[in-house]
Write an enzyme that holds these catalytic residues in place. Structure first.
Site, PDB file in Angstrom:
ATOM      1  N   TYR A  34      -5.293   3.247  -8.894  1.00 51.20           N
ATOM      2  CA  TYR A  34      -6.563   2.727  -8.398  1.00 51.20           C
ATOM      3  C   TYR A  34      -7.727   3.183  -9.269  1.00 51.20           C
ATOM      4  O   TYR A  34      -8.714   2.462  -9.429  1.00 51.20           O
ATOM      5  CB  TYR A  34      -6.767   3.150  -6.945  1.00 51.20           C
ATOM      6  CG  TYR A  34      -5.644   2.677  -6.066  1.00 51.20           C
ATOM      7  CD1 TYR A  34      -5.568   1.355  -5.665  1.00 51.20           C
ATOM      8  CD2 TYR A  34      -4.633   3.549  -5.670  1.00 51.20           C
ATOM      9  CE1 TYR A  34      -4.521   0.907  -4.887  1.00 51.20           C
ATOM     10  CE2 TYR A  34      -3.576   3.110  -4.891  1.00 51.20           C
ATOM     11  CZ  TYR A  34      -3.521   1.789  -4.500  1.00 51.20           C
ATOM     12  OH  TYR A  34      -2.475   1.351  -3.741  1.00 51.20           O
ATOM     13  N   CYS A  84       0.814  -1.209   0.000  1.00 52.82           N
ATOM     14  CA  CYS A  84       0.000   0.000   0.000  1.00 52.82           C
ATOM     15  C   CYS A  84       0.850   1.262   0.000  1.00 52.82           C
ATOM     16  O   CYS A  84       1.578   1.525   0.965  1.00 52.82           O
ATOM     17  CB  CYS A  84      -0.912  -0.015   1.221  1.00 52.82           C
ATOM     18  SG  CYS A  84      -1.903   1.472   1.425  1.00 52.82           S
TER      19      CYS A  84
END
Length: 412
Positions: free
Chosen positions: A218, A85
């Protein structure tokens, strides 16, 4: 998949490796502690055009000296983060750069069960529990802080490990709190990643980086329509072109010294060629083909704090694979990247030093005699935490000066 859409790298632990963390176990633990299944962002964070609009952060109470502000305290807080992440890698890098390892703890999370059905968990630890708090899931900290919480528990989350509750998951500003409000716990001559007189420019640029670069992956990976994909695709690569032009005459994004913005750019760039590309379809241009970005990335990678939380070999091989011969077709990462010498590939040749008037120093240092009061200040709010869906539209990420131009040229 993690709460940020990234894969995990489990940490080997002899005490639990013989017991597989199954979905059935995750369901058992969830029933025990009363947490709900993790919401799916590709179902609940998609607008009418099929575009991914990321949820706002749930815990945005700022650190600061104003009434109601969170108070910086040693050995009170822990950063919970995921290897893949980019959002959660930021505070881990800053924590190390600022020498806060003995002040704020850090804990890596892993998937829950086989399908991550309950979100971030602690499957690599004995009894599948967080050693510091005994929690099974990251979402337990959210429920303890807000029993009505219904969204995704995300990384990074700053947890009050004494009260076992989430206090801040605002990755837009969390590093700034470490830089400013935790200044009293840093070495006197710690790097100044967030110079007080330039915070307006840094904040504005960071709020542009978020939709166009950091969240670009994303927006492509989670969107549900060709129109939304094409929009995100073109936006991301146009933004990289601007960064590459900016870095042609600037050693770092704002000049001669590393700032908070460089941390934010790095965490996305280092993941693109080894991990992120899996989810986005045809790649227009790999990061290594951007001459200036590639040299910039390698110089940052040479700094241990940047490298520690984002080892390309780990990121590249974060998906479990079968042994050779057990399957005919294996992915590029498993076949090729597993054999790449990343230390050689990422070696910095020092050529970007010539762009700086201080080639041997990449950080501004806090001056002797500076007090906390001199340095402290209120951290700005960001539109990306707005509860309004329309406010979080990526088109709102605009700059007063084109991203290809450094507005602080010669000043920093």
């Amino acid at each position: 998949m993690s709460g940020c859409g990234c894969s995990f790298t489990p940490v080997e632990n002899k005490e639990t490796e013989e017991i597989k963390y199954t979905d059935a176990l995750a369901e058992q633990f969830a029933a025990e502690v009363g947490v709900d299944p993790r919401p799916n962002e590709t179902l609940v964070e998609i607008d009418e055009r099929g575009a991914f609009i990321r949820q706002p952060n749930a815990f945005i109470q700022p650190f600061g000296d104003k009434e109601g502000g969170l108070k910086a305290e040693a050995n009170r807080f822990g950063i919970y983060w995921a290897t893949g992440c980019n959002w959660s890698n930021r505070p881990i890098i800053v924590r190390e750069l600022l020498g806060l390892q003995d002040v704020i703890s850090e804990t890596r999370v892993s998937p829950s069960g086989e399908t991550n059905c309950y979100g971030h968990a602690f499957g690599q630890y004995p009894d599948f529990k967080d050693p510091a708090t005994g929690a099974y899931f990251l979402s337990e900290f959210y429920k303890r802080a807000n029993p009505d919480f219904k969204g995704r528990a995300t990384t990074p989350t700053l947890v009050d490990v004494k009260e076992k509750k989430a206090v801040n998951n605002d990755y837009h500003r969390l590093t700034n709190y470490l830089e400013v409000q935790f200044r009293p716990f840093q070495p006197k001559d710690a790097p100044d990643l967030y110079p007080k007189k330039f915070r307006k420019e840094i904040d504005e640029f960071n709020d542009w980086l978020f939709p166009h670069v950091n969240n670009g992956h994303y927006r492509m990976a989670f969107c549900q329509s060709p129109e939304a994909y094409d929009e995100a695709y073109e936006d991301f690569y146009e933004s990289l072109d601007k960064l590459d032009k900016r870095l042609e005459t600037n050693r770092f994004l704002f000049g001669d010294y590393i700032t908070d913005s460089d941390v934010r750019a790095y965490v996305t760039l280092i993941r693109w060629d080894v991990s992120y590309f899996h989810n986005v379809g045809p790649v227009k241009k790999p990061i290594r083909d951007y001459k200036n970005i590639w040299g910039y990335l390698k110089e940052l990678y040479a700094i241990p704090a940047f490298r520690h939380g984002s080892d390309p070999q780990v990121l590249a091989l974060s998906r479990p694979g079968k042994k050779l011969g057990e399957v005919l077709f294996r992915g590029y990462n498993e076949r090729i990247l597993a054999k790449v010498d990343f230390e050689k590939l990422m070696a910095d040749d020092g050529s970007r030093r010539t762009l700086s008037k201080t080639p041997d120093e990449v950080f501004i240092r806090h001056p002797e005699g500076e007090t906390y009061e001199d340095y402290a200040g209120e951290i700005s709010k960001t539109i990306w935490n707005s509860p309004k869906w329309e406010d979080r539209n990526p088109k709102n990420g605009v700059l007063s000066v084109d991203a290809s131009i450094n507005p602080l040229k010669g000043l920093l």
